[in-house]
Enzyme design. Structure first.
Site, PDB file in Angstrom:
ATOM      1  N   ASN A   7     -26.245 -12.599 132.053  1.00  0.00           N
ATOM      2  CA  ASN A   7     -25.247 -11.825 131.322  1.00  0.00           C
ATOM      3  C   ASN A   7     -25.323 -12.222 129.852  1.00  0.00           C
ATOM      4  O   ASN A   7     -24.736 -13.211 129.428  1.00  0.00           O
ATOM      5  CB  ASN A   7     -23.859 -12.114 131.902  1.00  0.00           C
ATOM      6  CG  ASN A   7     -22.773 -11.307 131.217  1.00  0.00           C
ATOM      7  OD1 ASN A   7     -23.057 -10.519 130.308  1.00  0.00           O
ATOM      8  ND2 ASN A   7     -21.541 -11.503 131.648  1.00  0.00           N
ATOM      9  N   ARG A  66     -26.790  -7.824 133.573  1.00  0.00           N
ATOM     10  CA  ARG A  66     -25.577  -7.056 133.385  1.00  0.00           C
ATOM     11  C   ARG A  66     -25.737  -6.208 132.126  1.00  0.00           C
ATOM     12  O   ARG A  66     -26.058  -6.724 131.056  1.00  0.00           O
ATOM     13  CB  ARG A  66     -24.404  -7.998 133.199  1.00  0.00           C
ATOM     14  CG  ARG A  66     -23.151  -7.223 132.995  1.00  0.00           C
ATOM     15  CD  ARG A  66     -22.034  -8.114 132.547  1.00  0.00           C
ATOM     16  NE  ARG A  66     -20.806  -7.371 132.677  1.00  0.00           N
ATOM     17  CZ  ARG A  66     -19.644  -7.933 132.901  1.00  0.00           C
ATOM     18  NH1 ARG A  66     -19.566  -9.230 133.031  1.00  0.00           N
ATOM     19  NH2 ARG A  66     -18.565  -7.201 132.986  1.00  0.00           N
ATOM     20  N   HIS A 155     -15.903  -2.672 133.609  1.00  0.00           N
ATOM     21  CA  HIS A 155     -15.519  -3.681 134.614  1.00  0.00           C
ATOM     22  C   HIS A 155     -15.803  -3.191 136.040  1.00  0.00           C
ATOM     23  O   HIS A 155     -15.163  -3.626 136.992  1.00  0.00           O
ATOM     24  CB  HIS A 155     -14.014  -4.024 134.548  1.00  0.00           C
ATOM     25  CG  HIS A 155     -13.622  -4.862 133.377  1.00  0.00           C
ATOM     26  ND1 HIS A 155     -12.375  -4.754 132.786  1.00  0.00           N
ATOM     27  CD2 HIS A 155     -14.266  -5.825 132.707  1.00  0.00           C
ATOM     28  CE1 HIS A 155     -12.286  -5.600 131.786  1.00  0.00           C
ATOM     29  NE2 HIS A 155     -13.425  -6.272 131.715  1.00  0.00           N
ATOM     30  N   ARG A 216      -8.246  -6.890 121.888  1.00  0.00           N
ATOM     31  CA  ARG A 216      -8.308  -5.427 121.701  1.00  0.00           C
ATOM     32  C   ARG A 216      -6.933  -4.805 121.887  1.00  0.00           C
ATOM     33  O   ARG A 216      -6.162  -5.239 122.747  1.00  0.00           O
ATOM     34  CB  ARG A 216      -9.264  -4.790 122.713  1.00  0.00           C
ATOM     35  CG  ARG A 216     -10.696  -5.202 122.505  1.00  0.00           C
ATOM     36  CD  ARG A 216     -11.617  -4.448 123.462  1.00  0.00           C
ATOM     37  NE  ARG A 216     -12.789  -5.245 123.723  1.00  0.00           N
ATOM     38  CZ  ARG A 216     -13.277  -5.510 124.924  1.00  0.00           C
ATOM     39  NH1 ARG A 216     -12.709  -5.011 126.005  1.00  0.00           N
ATOM     40  NH2 ARG A 216     -14.344  -6.260 125.062  1.00  0.00           N
ATOM     41  N   GLU A 364     -18.300 -11.296 139.591  1.00  0.00           N
ATOM     42  CA  GLU A 364     -19.214 -10.268 139.106  1.00  0.00           C
ATOM     43  C   GLU A 364     -20.673 -10.680 139.294  1.00  0.00           C
ATOM     44  O   GLU A 364     -21.531  -9.838 139.556  1.00  0.00           O
ATOM     45  CB  GLU A 364     -18.914  -9.954 137.633  1.00  0.00           C
ATOM     46  CG  GLU A 364     -17.591  -9.214 137.490  1.00  0.00           C
ATOM     47  CD  GLU A 364     -17.076  -9.163 136.076  1.00  0.00           C
ATOM     48  OE1 GLU A 364     -16.744 -10.239 135.539  1.00  0.00           O
ATOM     49  OE2 GLU A 364     -16.993  -8.072 135.505  1.00  0.00           O
TER      50      GLU A 364
END
Ligand code: AMP
Length: 588
Positions: A7, A66, A155, A216, A364
């Site tokens: 990742n 990823r 996600h 964010r 993940e």
């Protein structure tokens, strides 16, 4: 099977060698990114060299990368080729902070491990099933088409993974459940997963939309950027940075983006931190309520990610007073629960709560490793697949004994007009009139034999003509669907529910399914590609029964749109949603 999962993110890079069956981490390495003065490549290079050295003794069978944005092109994990690399590069416009660095990782890894198969697993792929109404912004349509502007969602690996874990924990098939999954980490998003498919999610074209996140803003009035530009003279880049890096919990609290310290300061009386927590959880509750409304109910609400897994305070604020939905929190369980490697799913709803509240540890990396392992296992299989005939099904209904009695008189028996391709099924001589609030449709065919629930299957065009908003469903799934009135020669019947747009599907026997490498209720993609006009049907449902005969069913709208006629032939790609098998066969 050992998969190296990579990742390469904008602020950190993580690598793990994962045993795809057990989830065991055989090796892990992580680093915060150095300032990449020489670009992403030179920033990643030393890390990957070190990684290569350290994993050299391990029996790694594939590498999973990823990738944040798969755009409209990728609906599942895919083996990386030069073409796939180019497509990921082309998508960098949509994700300028993420895709270029993901791609740099892919390119380096392909140079360093030229002999290993490598795969891209996308954050967006799980949300490919979003219906058009959830994908679409209310902007001029041509502009959106030209620039790829639509909601993609992110996600996806986490939402899919926790939905699967929730279903296993509840001893059910996730395709029977309506799940709201709240991924609350540094980035935050909520997804409505209806019977196994993501049908609504809070992140949009970019990961900026939706919930309040670490840095964010999530949803804001779209008028604010222009206002800021006028008032402060900030340029586009500055506003982008403001909304992505200096807003959210960080902007509100003035105390950084770490929820732990924000909660601590709130308890000590810091009003900014208190407001940050309130705005954060208010937004989350709003989405949970909205998604329950979108699905017409919910069976489980899942909390995951660093905050969802660890913060009883946030779970309490988000999940209290949801009794109206059928979700009753057990405050003691919520306060004391602690997820571990062995206890990675814990329920914190009361035992009589109809809706289960679950805290689930997401994984993940394991989700990525599993997708890669599945692709590796299947891609070498030989494809000698049978041809799949296509049938166009006109609007029709299936009735119960009680409804037929009302419409045609007590004890009426259906007369067979024509036997259908599926064994035992027939079109009856009898028809009904379907009445909606706006219009009525006459001579809608009844299909036999009688069933245990009424069901009226119409096309999208019929839906608008009748004035009924019917969901796309597989046959038999009529919960929370609208009703209508039916008229027959002997009387009328008011259906409380049962009106659906039939989900396009392929009937097949278990033998066919084994041959195609799919299972009952998998969702696949079918590309009907004749030379002059290729067309892909995504979201095609597989139905398997020994009683079925191999055939794909689409409705009249779809047949018209695709200009499909009986006897057409083309190419079929079957892409199973779980594991993304790509296969080819001829349809005719
Ligand atoms: P993730 O991106 O999933 O690693 O999540 C990171 C977020 O989880 C950060 O905002 C952390 O502050 C938050 N987090 C981790 N542990 C806790 C905790 N015990 N209570 C509240 N927030 C936590």
């Amino acid at each position: 099977m050992h998969i190296l999962v990579l990742n390469a993110g904008s602020s950190s890079i993580k690598a793990a060698v994962v045993e795809a069956g057990t989830g065991e981490r055989v090796f892990e390495l992580g680093a915060d990114r150095l300032l990449d003065r020489g670009g992403h490549r030179s920033a990643l290079h030393p890390f990957l060299l070190e990684l290569k050295d350290k994993v050299s003794g391990l029996n790694i069978e594939g590498i999973g990368h990823r990738v944040v944005h798969g755009g409209a092109a990728f609906d599942g994990a895919t083996r990386i080729t030069d073409g796939v690399e180019q497509q990921i590069e082309a998508l960098s416009d949509l994700a300028p902070l993420h895709n270029p660095v993901n791609l740099a990782g892919i390119r380096l890894a392909r140079e360093l491990w030229p002999d290993l198969p490598q795969f891209a697993v996308f954050d967006t792929a799980f949300h490919h099933s979003l219906p058009k109404r959830a994908q679409t912004y209310a902007l001029p349509k041509d502009l959106m088409r030209e620039h790829g502007i639509r909601r993609y969602g992110f996600h996806g690996m986490s939402h899919k993974y926790v939905a699967g874990r929730a279903a296993t924990f509840l001893k059910d098939d996730y395709r029977n459940l309506r799940i709201i999954s709240c991924h609350l980490g540094n980035g935050c998003s909520v997804t409505a997963i209806e019977f196994g498919r993501s049908i609504e999610t809070s992140m949009g074209m970019t990961p900026l939309e939706g919930l309040v996140m670490g840095t964010r803003s999530g949803d804001i009035d779209p008028g604010i950027p222009a206002y800021l530009q006028r008032k402060t003279g900030m340029d586009t880049a500055a506003i982008d940075a403001l909304l992505n890096r200096d807003s959210g919990l960080k902007g509100l609290s003035g105390a950084g983006n770490d929820m732990r310290s924000i909660l601590e300061r709130s308890a000590e009386g810091d009003p900014d931190c208190q407001l940050a927590v309130q705005v954060y959880t208010h937004r989350l509750r709003k989405y949970i309520g909205a998604y329950a409304a979108v699905m017409g109910g919910v069976d489980a609400i899942v909390f995951t990610g660093g905050i969802g897994e660890n913060s009883s305070v946030i779970r309490h604020r988000a999940a209290q007073r949801l009794d109206y939905l059928g979700a009753i929190i057990d405050e003691d369980l919520n306060n004391t629960l602690a997820l571990t490697d062995t206890e990675d799913v814990i329920s914190f709803s009361r035992s009589h709560s109809r809706v289960k509240l679950l805290a689930i540890r997401t994984d993940e990396q394991l989700a990525i490793a599993r997708d890669c392992a599945k692709l590796l296992r299947h891609e070498d299989e030989v494809n000698t697949l049978p041809t799949i005939p296509i049938a166009i099904s006109a609007r029709h209904c299936h009735l119960t004994r009680a409804t037929l009695d009302k419409l045609y008189g007590e004890g009426h028996e259906l007369t067979v007009k024509k036997y259908l391709s599926q064994p035992g099924q027939f079109a009856a001589e009898e028809t009904v009139t379907v009445v909606g609030p706006r219009n009525r449709i006459e001579r809608v065919r009844i299909l036999g034999p009688l069933r245990s629930a009424d069901q009226v299957e119409i096309s999208r065009t019929d839906e608008f003509f009748l004035g009924i908003d019917a969901p796309v469903r597989e046959s038999g799934k009529v919960e929370n669907t609208p009703g209508c009135q039916l008229l027959g020669p002997a009387g009328s019947a008011d259906l409380e529910d049962g009106v659906i747009c039939a989900w396009r599907h392929i009937h097949m026997t278990p033998e066919d399914a084994a041959q195609f490498g799919v299972q009952d209720r998998d969702v696949v993609e079918v590309a009907i590609g004749t030379s002059d006009r290729g067309l892909t049907f995504g979201n095609v449902l597989i139905r398997v029964s020994p009683d079925y005969k191999l055939e794909m069913h689409i409705d009249t709208d779809e047949g018209n749109a695709a200009e499909i006629q009986s006897g057409d032939s083309g190419v079929l790609n079957v892409t199973a949603s779980e594991g993304q098998l790509r296969r080819r066969a001829t349809v005719g």
